[in-house]
Design a protein around this motif. Structure first.
Motif, mmCIF file in Angstrom:
data_model
loop_
_atom_site.group_PDB
_atom_site.id
_atom_site.type_symbol
_atom_site.label_atom_id
_atom_site.label_comp_id
_atom_site.label_asym_id
_atom_site.label_seq_id
_atom_site.Cartn_x
_atom_site.Cartn_y
_atom_site.Cartn_z
ATOM 1 N N GLU A 127 0.828 -1.201 0.000
ATOM 2 C CA GLU A 127 0.000 0.000 0.000
ATOM 3 C C GLU A 127 0.870 1.261 0.000
ATOM 4 O O GLU A 127 0.632 2.191 -0.773
ATOM 5 C CB GLU A 127 -0.905 -0.025 1.233
ATOM 6 N N SER A 128 1.899 1.277 0.831
ATOM 7 C CA SER A 128 2.801 2.436 0.896
ATOM 8 C C SER A 128 3.572 2.632 -0.403
ATOM 9 O O SER A 128 3.707 3.761 -0.891
ATOM 10 C CB SER A 128 3.793 2.275 2.054
ATOM 11 N N ALA A 130 2.694 1.607 -3.366
ATOM 12 C CA ALA A 130 1.752 2.025 -4.405
ATOM 13 C C ALA A 130 1.451 3.513 -4.282
ATOM 14 O O ALA A 130 1.333 4.215 -5.293
ATOM 15 C CB ALA A 130 0.464 1.211 -4.313
ATOM 16 N N ALA A 131 1.367 4.009 -3.057
ATOM 17 C CA ALA A 131 1.113 5.444 -2.846
ATOM 18 C C ALA A 131 2.282 6.270 -3.373
ATOM 19 O O ALA A 131 2.092 7.295 -4.031
ATOM 20 C CB ALA A 131 0.875 5.728 -1.367
ATOM 21 N N GLY A 134 2.234 6.346 -7.036
ATOM 22 C CA GLY A 134 1.053 6.992 -7.597
ATOM 23 C C GLY A 134 0.065 6.025 -8.231
ATOM 24 O O GLY A 134 -0.750 6.414 -9.058
ATOM 25 N N SER A 135 0.123 4.776 -7.836
ATOM 26 C CA SER A 135 -0.793 3.764 -8.363
ATOM 27 C C SER A 135 -2.009 3.662 -7.436
ATOM 28 O O SER A 135 -2.048 2.854 -6.517
ATOM 29 C CB SER A 135 -0.084 2.414 -8.476
ATOM 30 N N ASP A 136 -2.985 4.512 -7.707
ATOM 31 C CA ASP A 136 -4.168 4.576 -6.848
ATOM 32 C C ASP A 136 -4.922 3.253 -6.784
ATOM 33 O O ASP A 136 -5.395 2.855 -5.721
ATOM 34 C CB ASP A 136 -5.111 5.684 -7.322
ATOM 35 N N GLU A 137 -5.041 2.584 -7.909
ATOM 36 C CA GLU A 137 -5.765 1.312 -7.958
ATOM 37 C C GLU A 137 -5.081 0.259 -7.084
ATOM 38 O O GLU A 137 -5.737 -0.443 -6.310
ATOM 39 C CB GLU A 137 -5.890 0.822 -9.404
ATOM 40 N N GLU A 139 -2.993 0.776 -4.631
ATOM 41 C CA GLU A 139 -3.084 1.225 -3.234
ATOM 42 C C GLU A 139 -4.452 0.854 -2.652
ATOM 43 O O GLU A 139 -4.554 0.346 -1.533
ATOM 44 C CB GLU A 139 -2.859 2.736 -3.147
ATOM 45 N N ARG A 140 -5.504 1.090 -3.421
ATOM 46 C CA ARG A 140 -6.860 0.763 -2.966
ATOM 47 C C ARG A 140 -7.019 -0.740 -2.744
ATOM 48 O O ARG A 140 -7.533 -1.175 -1.724
ATOM 49 C CB ARG A 140 -7.889 1.254 -3.984
ATOM 50 N N ARG A 141 -6.535 -1.533 -3.690
ATOM 51 C CA ARG A 141 -6.648 -2.995 -3.570
ATOM 52 C C ARG A 141 -5.883 -3.517 -2.367
ATOM 53 O O ARG A 141 -6.379 -4.382 -1.636
ATOM 54 C CB ARG A 141 -6.157 -3.656 -4.858
ATOM 55 N N ARG A 143 -5.117 -1.831 0.354
ATOM 56 C CA ARG A 143 -5.804 -1.354 1.560
ATOM 57 C C ARG A 143 -7.019 -2.243 1.863
ATOM 58 O O ARG A 143 -7.227 -2.655 2.997
ATOM 59 C CB ARG A 143 -6.219 0.100 1.415
#
Length: 151
Positions: A127-128, A130-131, A134-137, A139-141, A143
């Protein structure tokens, strides 16, 4: 050490005596899979044991390419199974009970707890990262998966 290295055959001594061959106690050891999940090995165990071992073989060892059995496919499938049980809200003790009932294998609840904790930590790292990337998708997955495991 991977969680699958800490998954053991329930009633190991009984199974060994029925098979009349010595096999490792670890469910994912090569020699164990070779003997137990071949047709010859299953014919020598009692009906209840055979049914659960066949379920195990069907759910974790049935792969498209037979060579995949030696490349970690069964272990990956079993990890997915454990994570799915946790996502259903089961704790380590309940997970051990379910795997024992389903497949005649067991682990120590502390080992399952450590595995789940490591899984959550890895998802936090994903998650970190990905943040940062800048990979929002992603990061969301990550999380959502972390939250499902955290209960």
């Amino acid at each position: 050490m991977a969680i699958t290295d800490k998954i053991y055959l329930k009633n190991h001594r009984q199974i060994v005596s029925q098979l009349d061959v010595n096999i490792p106690k670890g469910a994912f050891k090569g020699a164990t899979m070779e003997v137990l999940y071949s047709g010859e090995g299953l014919t020598n165990v009692d009906d209840a044991t055979r049914e659960r071992l066949l379920d195990f073989a069907q759910d974790f060892l049935d792969c498209d390419d037979p060579d995949d059995i030696y490349t970690g496919y069964p272990e990956r499938q079993f990890v997915r199974y454990l994570l799915d049980l946790r996502a259903q809200g089961l704790g380590p003790d309940a997970i051990v009970d379910v795997m024992s009932d389903d497949y005649m294998v067991y682990a120590y609840p502390g080992d399952v707890l450590s595995f789940l904790d490591q899984s959550i930590r890895r998802l936090e790292a994903v998650e970190s990262l990905a943040a940062v990337e800048g990979s929002d998708e992603m990061e969301r997955r990550a999380r959502e998966a972390r939250q499902a495991l955290s209960g």
